[in-house]
Scaffold this active site. Structure first.
Site, PDB file in Angstrom:
ATOM      1  N   GLY A 161      -5.139 -16.373  -7.056  1.00 43.24           N
ATOM      2  CA  GLY A 161      -5.858 -15.187  -6.649  1.00 43.24           C
ATOM      3  C   GLY A 161      -6.348 -14.310  -8.089  1.00 43.24           C
ATOM      4  N   GLU A 162      -6.385 -14.814  -9.130  1.00 41.89           N
ATOM      5  CA  GLU A 162      -7.036 -14.175 -10.302  1.00 41.89           C
ATOM      6  C   GLU A 162      -8.458 -14.316 -10.047  1.00 41.89           C
ATOM      7  OE1 GLU A 162      -5.312 -15.582 -14.142  1.00 41.89           O
ATOM      8  OE2 GLU A 162      -3.264 -14.624 -13.423  1.00 41.89           O
TER       9      GLU A 162
ATOM     10  N   LYS B 179      -8.370  24.159   5.790  1.00 45.63           N
ATOM     11  CA  LYS B 179      -7.496  22.696   6.242  1.00 45.63           C
ATOM     12  C   LYS B 179      -6.357  23.082   4.925  1.00 45.63           C
ATOM     13  CE  LYS B 179      -8.102  18.714   4.394  1.00 45.63           C
ATOM     14  NZ  LYS B 179      -8.837  17.254   4.166  1.00 45.63           N
TER      15      LYS B 179
ATOM     16  N   ARG C 218      -3.206  20.819   3.406  1.00 53.23           N
ATOM     17  CA  ARG C 218      -2.109  19.501   3.205  1.00 53.23           C
ATOM     18  C   ARG C 218      -0.861  19.646   2.450  1.00 53.23           C
ATOM     19  NH1 ARG C 218      -4.119  13.978   3.197  1.00 53.23           N
ATOM     20  NH2 ARG C 218      -6.233  14.844   3.066  1.00 53.23           N
TER      21      ARG C 218
HETATM   22  C1  R5P Z   1     -10.114  15.584   1.148  1.00 53.52           C
HETATM   23  O1  R5P Z   1     -10.055  16.970   1.170  1.00 53.52           O
HETATM   24  C2  R5P Z   1     -11.395  14.842   1.455  1.00 53.52           C
HETATM   25  O2  R5P Z   1     -12.442  15.580   1.290  1.00 53.52           O
HETATM   26  C3  R5P Z   1     -11.410  14.374   2.934  1.00 53.52           C
HETATM   27  O3  R5P Z   1     -11.499  15.322   3.875  1.00 53.52           O
HETATM   28  C4  R5P Z   1     -10.175  13.501   2.969  1.00 53.52           C
HETATM   29  O4  R5P Z   1     -10.171  12.603   2.082  1.00 53.52           O
HETATM   30  C5  R5P Z   1     -10.162  12.511   4.322  1.00 53.52           C
HETATM   31  O5  R5P Z   1      -8.945  11.849   4.735  1.00 53.52           O
HETATM   32  P1  R5P Z   1      -8.509  11.731   5.866  1.00 53.52           P
HETATM   33  O6  R5P Z   1      -9.509  11.065   6.836  1.00 53.52           O
HETATM   34  O7  R5P Z   1      -7.342  10.803   5.717  1.00 53.52           O
HETATM   35  O8  R5P Z   1      -8.080  13.169   6.604  1.00 53.52           O
END
Ligand code: R5P
Length: 295
Positions: A35-36, A191, A193
């Protein structure tokens, strides 16, 4: 300048060579039985200026080691200068220590590239500009947002609106670029997270999208949850058609299904990541940047 195509970006390297009317370096690669990775220049590169093209899309660790071995070889053989074009710069989302004890992965990549001899780095739609501040060598973040928007504009959009699926600084910059390229307006969503579970929540807000075509522009689609959340909100508010265009279309797991279920009519990526949705090339973008810099 000679263009060196790495295994993840061989076709993109050919397009760049064509756009720049520059020669492609002859190389040989293979995988050993265990695999290298094996890499060899099949021509003299001593004293040459090289542009190594290698995206770090999944499998990112394998692509990273390939890149490091290519850079090491170029430096070892006495290349005059080594520019790296890494359209998708993996590990950029880990740009600081969000939780105690975490690895700041993007710093490791910066140190490795610099220490091995990269003289300048070019990338596309980096997740966060802070990543590039870690480099001591010159860096340049290019954007594919205008090219993506123009792709969708050819679909006879009705009163198009560009939508950033979150309100991070770079997301807004991309949305503005895309909107300007096709003479449209733009809007954005907010958004959040959860740093522990990775769960994301997109907040609905009133948007002027009823009866109009919306184009979500983002840097990455990975799980598809960010774009799907945005698409759902746009459809709920009466958007006629929803499209999604991203620079790095990673499409992990059920991403595609998720996007379709949320009402995304078409998803398109660039040749930063090889897949059947890579309908927009970033070769002209890097070719233009390099041409501008030429003395
Ligand atoms: C994160 O804030 C990026 O700008 C993208 O929105 C994000 O990485 C998208 O990831 P996913 O499709 O997993 O929601």
């Amino acid at each position: 300048m000679r263009i060196v195509g790495g295994p993840s970006s061989a076709e993109l390297a050919e397009r760049i060579a064509e756009a720049l009317e520059a020669p492609l370096a002859k190389t040989r690669t293979k995988r050993f039985p265990d695999g290298e990775f094996y890499f060899k220049f099949d021509e003299e590169v001593s004293g040459e200026g090289l542009l190594i093209v290698q995206s770090l899309d999944p499998p990112q660790d394998a692509h990273l080691v390939e890149l490091l071995l290519m850079v090491h070889t170029a430096e070892d053989l006495g290349a005059r200068s080594i520019k790296a074009f890494i359209p998708y710069l993996a590990y950029s989302r880990q740009d600081e220590r969000y939780l105690p004890g975490e690895c700041v992965s993007s710093s490791m990549i910066a140190e490795a590239l610099e220490n091995l001899g990269v003289d300048a780095l070019y990338t596309v739609d980096i997740h966060n500009m802070n990543v590039l501040k870690k480099y001591r060598i010159p860096t340049r973040n290019l954007t594919a947002a205008a090219e993506l928007a123009r792709y969708f504009a050819s679909k006879e959009l009705k009163e198009p609106v560009i939508v950033a699926p979150d309100d991070e600084e770079m997301a807004l910059v991309r949305a503005k670029h895309a909107a300007r390229a096709i003479g449209a307006g733009y809007d954005y969503l907010r958004k959040e997270r959860d740093r522990h579970t990775g769960e994301i929540r997109t907040f609905a807000k009133e948007m002027d999208v009823a009866g109009r075509d919306a184009v979500i522009i983002d840097d990455i689609i990975s799980t598809g949850r960010t774009a799907a959340n945005a698409a759902r909100i746009l459809k709920e508010q009466g958007a006629r058609r929803v499209f999604a265009g991203v620079s790095h279309l990673l499409l992990r797991g059920d991403a595609l299904k998720l996007l379709r279920r949320a009402g995304v009519e078409e998803v398109v990526g660039t040749d930063s990541v090889k897949n059947r949705f890579a309908k927009v090339s970033i070769a002209p973008v890097i070719a233009k940047a390099l041409t501008e810099e030429m003395p």
